[in-house]
Design a protein around this motif. Structure first.
Motif, PDB file in Angstrom:
ATOM      1  N   GLN A   1      16.782 -98.035  30.956  1.00  0.00           N
ATOM      2  CA  GLN A   1      17.695 -96.916  30.743  1.00  0.00           C
ATOM      3  C   GLN A   1      18.334 -96.598  32.091  1.00  0.00           C
ATOM      4  O   GLN A   1      17.643 -96.218  33.025  1.00  0.00           O
ATOM      5  CB  GLN A   1      16.946 -95.688  30.240  1.00  0.00           C
ATOM      6  CG  GLN A   1      16.335 -95.811  28.860  1.00  0.00           C
ATOM      7  CD  GLN A   1      15.768 -94.479  28.387  1.00  0.00           C
ATOM      8  OE1 GLN A   1      16.503 -93.503  28.208  1.00  0.00           O
ATOM      9  NE2 GLN A   1      14.464 -94.431  28.189  1.00  0.00           N
ATOM     10  N   ALA A   2      19.619 -96.800  32.167  1.00  0.00           N
ATOM     11  CA  ALA A   2      20.316 -96.554  33.431  1.00  0.00           C
ATOM     12  C   ALA A   2      20.623 -95.069  33.546  1.00  0.00           C
ATOM     13  O   ALA A   2      21.773 -94.630  33.526  1.00  0.00           O
ATOM     14  CB  ALA A   2      21.581 -97.390  33.522  1.00  0.00           C
ATOM     15  N   ALA A   3      19.558 -94.282  33.665  1.00  0.00           N
ATOM     16  CA  ALA A   3      19.685 -92.829  33.763  1.00  0.00           C
ATOM     17  C   ALA A   3      19.390 -92.386  35.188  1.00  0.00           C
ATOM     18  O   ALA A   3      18.877 -93.140  36.002  1.00  0.00           O
ATOM     19  CB  ALA A   3      18.727 -92.155  32.776  1.00  0.00           C
TER      20      ALA A   3
ATOM     21  N   ASP B   1      30.812 -94.892  44.714  1.00  0.00           N
ATOM     22  CA  ASP B   1      30.268 -93.602  44.287  1.00  0.00           C
ATOM     23  C   ASP B   1      29.505 -93.004  45.466  1.00  0.00           C
ATOM     24  O   ASP B   1      28.980 -93.738  46.311  1.00  0.00           O
ATOM     25  CB  ASP B   1      29.345 -93.779  43.081  1.00  0.00           C
ATOM     26  CG  ASP B   1      29.062 -92.457  42.381  1.00  0.00           C
ATOM     27  OD1 ASP B   1      30.030 -91.823  41.916  1.00  0.00           O
ATOM     28  OD2 ASP B   1      27.890 -92.067  42.293  1.00  0.00           O
ATOM     29  N   SER B   2      29.448 -91.683  45.527  1.00  0.00           N
ATOM     30  CA  SER B   2      28.824 -91.030  46.676  1.00  0.00           C
ATOM     31  C   SER B   2      27.343 -91.380  46.796  1.00  0.00           C
ATOM     32  O   SER B   2      26.802 -91.483  47.897  1.00  0.00           O
ATOM     33  CB  SER B   2      28.998 -89.512  46.579  1.00  0.00           C
ATOM     34  OG  SER B   2      28.439 -89.023  45.366  1.00  0.00           O
ATOM     35  N   ASN B   3      26.660 -91.530  45.669  1.00  0.00           N
ATOM     36  CA  ASN B   3      25.267 -91.975  45.636  1.00  0.00           C
ATOM     37  C   ASN B   3      25.213 -93.215  44.753  1.00  0.00           C
ATOM     38  O   ASN B   3      25.310 -93.106  43.526  1.00  0.00           O
ATOM     39  CB  ASN B   3      24.361 -90.879  45.086  1.00  0.00           C
ATOM     40  CG  ASN B   3      22.913 -91.325  44.958  1.00  0.00           C
ATOM     41  OD1 ASN B   3      22.542 -92.417  45.393  1.00  0.00           O
ATOM     42  ND2 ASN B   3      22.089 -90.489  44.357  1.00  0.00           N
ATOM     43  N   PRO B   4      25.073 -94.422  45.330  1.00  0.00           N
ATOM     44  CA  PRO B   4      25.194 -95.643  44.534  1.00  0.00           C
ATOM     45  C   PRO B   4      23.985 -95.979  43.676  1.00  0.00           C
ATOM     46  O   PRO B   4      24.003 -96.991  42.963  1.00  0.00           O
ATOM     47  CB  PRO B   4      25.413 -96.724  45.605  1.00  0.00           C
ATOM     48  CG  PRO B   4      24.717 -96.194  46.813  1.00  0.00           C
ATOM     49  CD  PRO B   4      24.922 -94.695  46.772  1.00  0.00           C
ATOM     50  N   SER B   5      22.941 -95.175  43.681  1.00  0.00           N
ATOM     51  CA  SER B   5      21.721 -95.537  42.955  1.00  0.00           C
ATOM     52  C   SER B   5      21.967 -95.702  41.457  1.00  0.00           C
ATOM     53  O   SER B   5      21.490 -96.659  40.838  1.00  0.00           O
ATOM     54  CB  SER B   5      20.634 -94.493  43.199  1.00  0.00           C
ATOM     55  OG  SER B   5      20.244 -94.476  44.553  1.00  0.00           O
TER      56      SER B   5
ATOM     57  N   LYS C   1      25.913 -88.977  36.323  1.00  0.00           N
ATOM     58  CA  LYS C   1      27.160 -89.368  35.672  1.00  0.00           C
ATOM     59  C   LYS C   1      27.965 -90.261  36.606  1.00  0.00           C
ATOM     60  O   LYS C   1      27.895 -90.116  37.830  1.00  0.00           O
ATOM     61  CB  LYS C   1      27.984 -88.132  35.285  1.00  0.00           C
ATOM     62  CG  LYS C   1      27.349 -87.261  34.219  1.00  0.00           C
ATOM     63  CD  LYS C   1      28.243 -86.078  33.886  1.00  0.00           C
ATOM     64  CE  LYS C   1      27.608 -85.191  32.819  1.00  0.00           C
ATOM     65  NZ  LYS C   1      28.468 -84.016  32.479  1.00  0.00           N
ATOM     66  N   ILE C   2      28.727 -91.162  35.996  1.00  0.00           N
ATOM     67  CA  ILE C   2      29.598 -92.030  36.773  1.00  0.00           C
ATOM     68  C   ILE C   2      30.865 -92.288  35.974  1.00  0.00           C
ATOM     69  O   ILE C   2      30.830 -92.419  34.737  1.00  0.00           O
ATOM     70  CB  ILE C   2      28.895 -93.354  37.130  1.00  0.00           C
ATOM     71  CG1 ILE C   2      29.710 -94.128  38.171  1.00  0.00           C
ATOM     72  CG2 ILE C   2      28.611 -94.205  35.915  1.00  0.00           C
ATOM     73  CD1 ILE C   2      28.936 -95.266  38.804  1.00  0.00           C
ATOM     74  N   ASP C   3      31.991 -92.304  36.644  1.00  0.00           N
ATOM     75  CA  ASP C   3      33.275 -92.516  35.991  1.00  0.00           C
ATOM     76  C   ASP C   3      33.336 -93.916  35.381  1.00  0.00           C
ATOM     77  O   ASP C   3      32.958 -94.901  36.032  1.00  0.00           O
ATOM     78  CB  ASP C   3      34.391 -92.336  37.016  1.00  0.00           C
ATOM     79  CG  ASP C   3      35.765 -92.382  36.385  1.00  0.00           C
ATOM     80  OD1 ASP C   3      36.274 -93.496  36.163  1.00  0.00           O
ATOM     81  OD2 ASP C   3      36.327 -91.307  36.113  1.00  0.00           O
ATOM     82  N   SER C   4      33.791 -94.017  34.144  1.00  0.00           N
ATOM     83  CA  SER C   4      33.833 -95.302  33.444  1.00  0.00           C
ATOM     84  C   SER C   4      34.745 -96.307  34.152  1.00  0.00           C
ATOM     85  O   SER C   4      34.476 -97.517  34.133  1.00  0.00           O
ATOM     86  CB  SER C   4      34.294 -95.106  31.996  1.00  0.00           C
ATOM     87  OG  SER C   4      35.590 -94.536  31.954  1.00  0.00           O
TER      88      SER C   4
ATOM     89  N   ASN D   1      13.963 -91.757  32.781  1.00  0.00           N
ATOM     90  CA  ASN D   1      14.415 -91.699  31.392  1.00  0.00           C
ATOM     91  C   ASN D   1      15.432 -90.572  31.227  1.00  0.00           C
ATOM     92  O   ASN D   1      15.801 -89.900  32.197  1.00  0.00           O
ATOM     93  CB  ASN D   1      13.228 -91.550  30.430  1.00  0.00           C
ATOM     94  CG  ASN D   1      12.410 -90.280  30.684  1.00  0.00           C
ATOM     95  OD1 ASN D   1      12.942 -89.260  31.125  1.00  0.00           O
ATOM     96  ND2 ASN D   1      11.120 -90.334  30.413  1.00  0.00           N
ATOM     97  N   GLU D   2      15.882 -90.371  30.004  1.00  0.00           N
ATOM     98  CA  GLU D   2      16.910 -89.367  29.747  1.00  0.00           C
ATOM     99  C   GLU D   2      16.433 -87.947  30.025  1.00  0.00           C
ATOM    100  O   GLU D   2      17.237 -87.032  30.183  1.00  0.00           O
ATOM    101  CB  GLU D   2      17.405 -89.474  28.301  1.00  0.00           C
ATOM    102  CG  GLU D   2      18.097 -90.801  27.972  1.00  0.00           C
ATOM    103  CD  GLU D   2      19.380 -91.007  28.763  1.00  0.00           C
ATOM    104  OE1 GLU D   2      19.940 -90.003  29.259  1.00  0.00           O
ATOM    105  OE2 GLU D   2      19.814 -92.164  28.897  1.00  0.00           O
TER     106      GLU D   2
END
Length: 302
Positions: free
Chosen positions: A266-268, A247-251, A275-278, A13-14
């Motif tokens: 929740q994709a947290a 991404d360096s960590n694709p999880s 964080k991931i670049d939009s 979660n967040e």
């Protein structure tokens, strides 16, 4: 018969705590779409982010909720041998099919130490273990000769997950073992055909988190010896492979893409991977959507 085992993502979660309801949604999504088994707290499951107590509770949660609907495997490898042993015996007592164990990472190992590690572990656990070979993360590859020496001593070492970029390593494993007594899985999705051509067990591939339906169709086609369908679906999996390198960590990306498919989670994630670049996300969604559109179209034409 080949199979697909999902090294499942872990939903947080967040507040960076385990989201059990979100993880239930993931389990239901995978089982509904036909995966053969689930590997809990493998690499895609981000196992270093949990304490020993949290791992034990999480393994118990999975065992109770899955309730024998699919096979269950547990990633139990830790830097500490005692923690690895504790987790391995705990999950085997819970009824997991096997403990999947990567050798201690961070500190350098050689083949002698790798042998000693698995030799002692196999003698002290109460059930089956699988060797998890991931040299990009552990720093060293478990060589075929080491595997053979271990199999000569321990009948409870029942399988091998080989996550290697160059499949010739897996080929050497096949050349030196009896596949009727030892299950070999490819750790990368795009090595499935090489695996089954050598009478391997199939794949433990993280793309099955986002496309369990494509993967289960691929397994059915290969087991039915439907060559044309197998090759077509393999091609779809190949088109998804670039997702691993966005991404360096694709999880987190995998969780974002599962949410994109409608899985209510929740994709947290846990800092610093939260964080991931939009632009990367949009690129990934486009890759996934294009593959899914072709998959759906192919099903209407069957």
């Amino acid at each position: 018969m080949s199979e697909i085992i999902t090294p499942v993502v872990t939903v947080f979660n967040e507040d960076e705590k385990l989201d059990f309801e979100g993880n239930r949604q993931v389990i239901d999504f995978l089982i509904k779409n036909g995966v053969d088994g689930i590997l809990v707290l493998g690499s895609a499951g981000e196992f270093p982010n949990l304490s020993l107590k949290e791992k034990l509770n999480y393994f118990k949660f999975y065992q109770e909720y899955v309730a024998d609907r699919v096979k269950l495997f547990a990633g139990t490898g830790c830097i500490s041998y005692e923690d690895t042993l504790t987790l391995s015996n705990a999950v085997l007592k819970m009824g997991y099919n096997a403990a999947v164990v990567i050798e201690p990472y961070y500190y350098a190992m050689d083949q002698s130490k790798i042998f000693d590690f698995y030799d002692r572990l196999a003698g002290e656990v109460t059930g089956n273990i699988m060797i998890y070979n991931f040299p990009a993360r552990s720093g060293i590859s478990v060589e075929p000769q080491t595997v053979c020496k271990l199999l000569e001593k321990h009948s409870n070492i029942v399988g091998f997950k080989d996550s290697v970029e160059v499949p010739s390593h897996t080929n050497l494993i096949f050349r030196n073992i009896d596949v009727s007594k030892f299950s070999v899985y490819s750790g990368f999705d795009d090595q499935f055909l090489m695996n089954i051509s050598n009478h391997g067990k199939g794949c433990i591939g993280a793309l099955s988190n986002i496309v369990p339906d494509i993967w289960s169709n691929l397994i059915k086609a290969s087991n039915a010896q439907n060559y044309l369908r197998t090759m077509y679906l393999t091609g779809l999996i190949e088109r998804l492979m670039p997702l691993y390198n966005l991404d360096s960590n694709p999880s987190l990306l995998l969780k974002k893409l599962m949410a994109h498919r409608g899985v209510p989670i929740q994709a947290a994630d846990v800092f610093p991977f939260n964080k991931i670049d939009s632009k990367i996300l949009r690129q990934a969604e486009k890759i996934l959507d294009d593959v899914l559109n072709d998959f759906y179209q192919s099903k209407t034409e069957e």
